[in-house]
Motif scaffolding. Sequence first.
Motif, PDB file in Angstrom:
ATOM      1  N   SER A  16       0.698  -1.103   0.134  1.00 42.99           N
ATOM      2  CA  SER A  16      -0.059  -0.157   0.032  1.00 42.99           C
ATOM      3  C   SER A  16       1.034   1.236   0.178  1.00 42.99           C
ATOM      4  CB  SER A  16      -0.983  -0.098   1.160  1.00 42.99           C
ATOM      5  OG  SER A  16      -1.940  -0.853   1.435  1.00 42.99           O
ATOM      6  N   HIS A  17       0.458   2.136  -0.562  1.00 42.94           N
ATOM      7  CA  HIS A  17       1.121   3.540  -0.611  1.00 42.94           C
ATOM      8  C   HIS A  17       2.629   3.273  -1.113  1.00 42.94           C
ATOM      9  CE1 HIS A  17      -2.152   5.426   1.183  1.00 42.94           C
ATOM     10  NE2 HIS A  17      -1.918   4.521   2.138  1.00 42.94           N
ATOM     11  N   PRO A  47      -6.136   0.661   1.596  1.00 38.27           N
ATOM     12  CA  PRO A  47      -5.157   1.071   2.286  1.00 38.27           C
ATOM     13  C   PRO A  47      -5.889   0.847   3.783  1.00 38.27           C
ATOM     14  CG  PRO A  47      -4.988   2.408   0.774  1.00 38.27           C
ATOM     15  CD  PRO A  47      -6.195   1.773   0.159  1.00 38.27           C
ATOM     16  N   ILE A  48      -5.027   0.570   4.818  1.00 37.80           N
ATOM     17  CA  ILE A  48      -5.702   0.420   6.312  1.00 37.80           C
ATOM     18  C   ILE A  48      -4.804   1.581   6.852  1.00 37.80           C
ATOM     19  CG2 ILE A  48      -6.218  -1.833   6.072  1.00 37.80           C
ATOM     20  CD1 ILE A  48      -3.956  -2.720   7.465  1.00 37.80           C
ATOM     21  N   TRP A  49      -4.063   2.360   6.481  1.00 38.66           N
ATOM     22  CA  TRP A  49      -3.651   3.391   7.066  1.00 38.66           C
ATOM     23  C   TRP A  49      -3.344   4.578   6.075  1.00 38.66           C
ATOM     24  CZ3 TRP A  49      -0.332  -0.222   5.524  1.00 38.66           C
ATOM     25  CH2 TRP A  49       0.629   0.003   4.750  1.00 38.66           C
ATOM     26  N   GLY A  50      -3.192   6.039   6.528  1.00 38.46           N
ATOM     27  CA  GLY A  50      -3.043   6.929   5.546  1.00 38.46           C
ATOM     28  C   GLY A  50      -4.129   7.490   4.737  1.00 38.46           C
ATOM     29  N   GLN A  52      -6.664   7.334   2.252  1.00 37.47           N
ATOM     30  CA  GLN A  52      -7.699   6.236   2.131  1.00 37.47           C
ATOM     31  C   GLN A  52      -8.090   5.911   0.339  1.00 37.47           C
ATOM     32  OE1 GLN A  52     -11.377   5.896   4.581  1.00 37.47           O
ATOM     33  NE2 GLN A  52     -10.347   6.754   6.149  1.00 37.47           N
ATOM     34  N   THR A  56      -3.147   0.455  -3.568  1.00 36.67           N
ATOM     35  CA  THR A  56      -3.143  -1.015  -2.799  1.00 36.67           C
ATOM     36  C   THR A  56      -2.901  -2.122  -3.930  1.00 36.67           C
ATOM     37  OG1 THR A  56      -3.899  -0.172  -0.459  1.00 36.67           O
ATOM     38  CG2 THR A  56      -3.802  -2.872  -1.445  1.00 36.67           C
ATOM     39  N   LEU A 117     -11.289  -2.813  13.026  1.00 35.76           N
ATOM     40  CA  LEU A 117     -10.335  -2.098  12.223  1.00 35.76           C
ATOM     41  C   LEU A 117     -11.281  -1.541  11.186  1.00 35.76           C
ATOM     42  CD1 LEU A 117      -7.328  -1.253  12.253  1.00 35.76           C
ATOM     43  CD2 LEU A 117      -7.262  -3.298  10.602  1.00 35.76           C
ATOM     44  N   MET A 119     -10.949   0.892   8.997  1.00 41.67           N
ATOM     45  CA  MET A 119     -10.387   0.839   7.535  1.00 41.67           C
ATOM     46  C   MET A 119     -10.195  -0.196   6.822  1.00 41.67           C
ATOM     47  SD  MET A 119      -7.675   4.184   7.987  1.00 41.67           S
ATOM     48  CE  MET A 119      -7.372   4.122   6.370  1.00 41.67           C
ATOM     49  N   PRO A 271       8.541  -0.052   6.968  1.00 44.76           N
ATOM     50  CA  PRO A 271       7.433   0.885   6.416  1.00 44.76           C
ATOM     51  C   PRO A 271       8.243   1.645   5.352  1.00 44.76           C
ATOM     52  CG  PRO A 271       8.938   1.607   8.390  1.00 44.76           C
ATOM     53  CD  PRO A 271       9.271   0.141   8.281  1.00 44.76           C
TER      54      PRO A 271
END
Length: 291
Positions: A16-17, A47-50, A52, A56, A117, A119, A271
């Motif tokens: 993702s990202h 994405p599950i962070w940042g 949306q 991905t 969760l 997201m 990361p």
Amino acid sequence: MSHTPGPRFGIMTAPSHVDYQDILRIWRAADETPQIEHAWLYDHLMPIWGDQKGPTFEGWTLLAALAAQTRRLRLGVMVTSNRFRPPAMLAKIATTVDIVSGGRLDFGIGAGSRPDLPMARREYEAHGLPYHDAAHAVQSLAEACTLIRRLWTEEEPFDFEGAHHRLTGAFGSPKPVQRPHPPILVGGRSAATLRVAADHADVWNMPGGEIDDAVRRSALLDRYCSEAGRDPASVTRSLFVPVSYDRPGVTRDAIDAAVEAGFRHLVLGLPAPYPTDVVPWLADQLTGVSA
């Protein structure tokens, strides 16, 4: 005199990202780095962070591409959401990746995203996928593990009538390169998932968290293995450890604590964005870590 094997280190690059070329660069570098033995993607569709709306990649198709671009690394998805794909289709996908990789697949699977969760939860409705409660998800996971193993190993078509999955004339061809089948890694921390791991897993992965909780969950898995008539030592213990580029001492302390607690399969989460020399840097951090 018995010898306890040392830890086996791998990396996780969440797709993702990031761009494909970013992940490919890291995996190719890891493939040339002996200290890193395995590499993983995760299984989310959004994405599950940042941001949306950020990119991905789908995990299994990306894994097939990376399998074709590497020679040595064992590889897998940590962990496949059993909610996303019917198990017979997943068995076929995994077999294809095992063949493309020349027998390097570690098959990671779990019940799917946690309902707490948001997201992760949103990706089901966004892709028209049903989202059942946790009990349904774990029962479905247990059936899926049984079905997938049978499709990988049985030489004649079979029917299956379960509570959640029904197959008629099921048959897997071709078979995976690895015999009797690729190693099965079950990921998760709930008691119900640990029971599935006790029945089916070659490797159990604890998806991060405090080391004391991981130790308690590992002890619970010991108990469930014994109740199932299985040697607890036959299930390798795996732990996800997030990597901090700015605070490498924190990462090293977490690795040392995991190894001391008996976790022999460590997945180091990298990361994004990835520093240019992150793989040799990581290899240096692992120097001197032993059982």
